[in-house]
Enzyme design. Structure first.
Site, mmCIF file in Angstrom:
data_model
loop_
_atom_site.group_PDB
_atom_site.id
_atom_site.type_symbol
_atom_site.label_atom_id
_atom_site.label_comp_id
_atom_site.label_asym_id
_atom_site.label_seq_id
_atom_site.Cartn_x
_atom_site.Cartn_y
_atom_site.Cartn_z
ATOM 1 N N SER A 113 0.826 -1.194 0.000
ATOM 2 C CA SER A 113 0.000 0.000 0.000
ATOM 3 C C SER A 113 0.875 1.265 0.000
ATOM 4 O O SER A 113 1.673 1.460 -0.915
ATOM 5 C CB SER A 113 -0.960 -0.063 1.198
ATOM 6 N N HIS A 129 -2.372 -1.358 -4.341
ATOM 7 C CA HIS A 129 -3.832 -1.359 -4.458
ATOM 8 C C HIS A 129 -4.328 0.078 -4.403
ATOM 9 O O HIS A 129 -3.546 1.010 -4.252
ATOM 10 C CB HIS A 129 -4.499 -2.229 -3.391
#
Length: 194
Positions: free
Chosen positions: A98, A123
């Site tokens: 992330s 993501h």
């Protein structure tokens, strides 16, 4: 409270002890471990600013082992990395997921690395909000703007087309160290210090 090892050095004036992270900071090494949040981000930004003031010509080494975290905290680290004069070399040890992956990719070109058994995960931003419908709509628009901006920056740092980044960040995408190189998140895999 976590145990932090101490390092004892002999000097002409006697012994001096440092906690291990302070000693590594003298070597221009910063650790970013755990959740990215405001307190951690402030410490990392302060260390980068200190190292720039100490020597604006020498690289800074940012070692990352993070599951990600708060976008605004991560963006303060990102903006500082881009703002300061020294190159920031990034290293993934363990995982960079992330916001951790975003900061890994934001290191200086040619100076972004993964250790062999690291993994990287990209993501889209996560968020949640509750309240009145109008407020939820305002926050939804804001997170979509943040998503678009982060995708643009990820495309810039990886060299991937924006459409590829948008597709690949729609869901969690895990990459091994060699896959992270192929994707452009890092420049090479390091198995030994040379």
């Amino acid at each position: 409270m976590a145990l932090v090892p101490m390092v004892v050095e002999q000097t002409s004036r006697g012994e001096r002890s440092y906690d291990i992270f302070s000693r590594l900071l003298k070597e221009r090494i910063i650790f970013m471990t755990g959740q990215v949040e405001d307190h951690m981000a402030n410490l990392i930004v302060a260390q980068m600013m200190f190292l720039e003031a100490e020597n604006p010509e020498k690289d800074i080494y940012l070692y990352i082992n993070s599951p990600g975290g708060v976008i605004t905290a991560g963006m303060s680290i990102y903006d500082t990395m881009q703002f300061i004069k020294p190159d920031v070399s990034t290293f993934c040890m363990g995982q960079a997921a992330s916001m951790g992956a975003f900061l890994l990719a934001a290191g200086a070109k040619g100076k972004r690395f993964c250790l062999p058994n690291s993994r990287v995960m990209i993501h889209q931003p996560l968020g949640g909000f509750q309240g009145q419908a109008t407020d939820i709509e305002i926050h939804a628009r804001e997170i979509l703007k943040v998503k678009a901006r982060m995708n643009e920056l990820m495309a810039k740092h990886t060299g991937q087309p924006l459409e590829v980044i948008e597709r690949d960040t729609e869901r969690d995408r895990f990459l091994s160290a060699p896959e992270a190189v192929d994707y452009g998140l890092v420049d090479s895999v390091l198995s030994q210090r040379t």
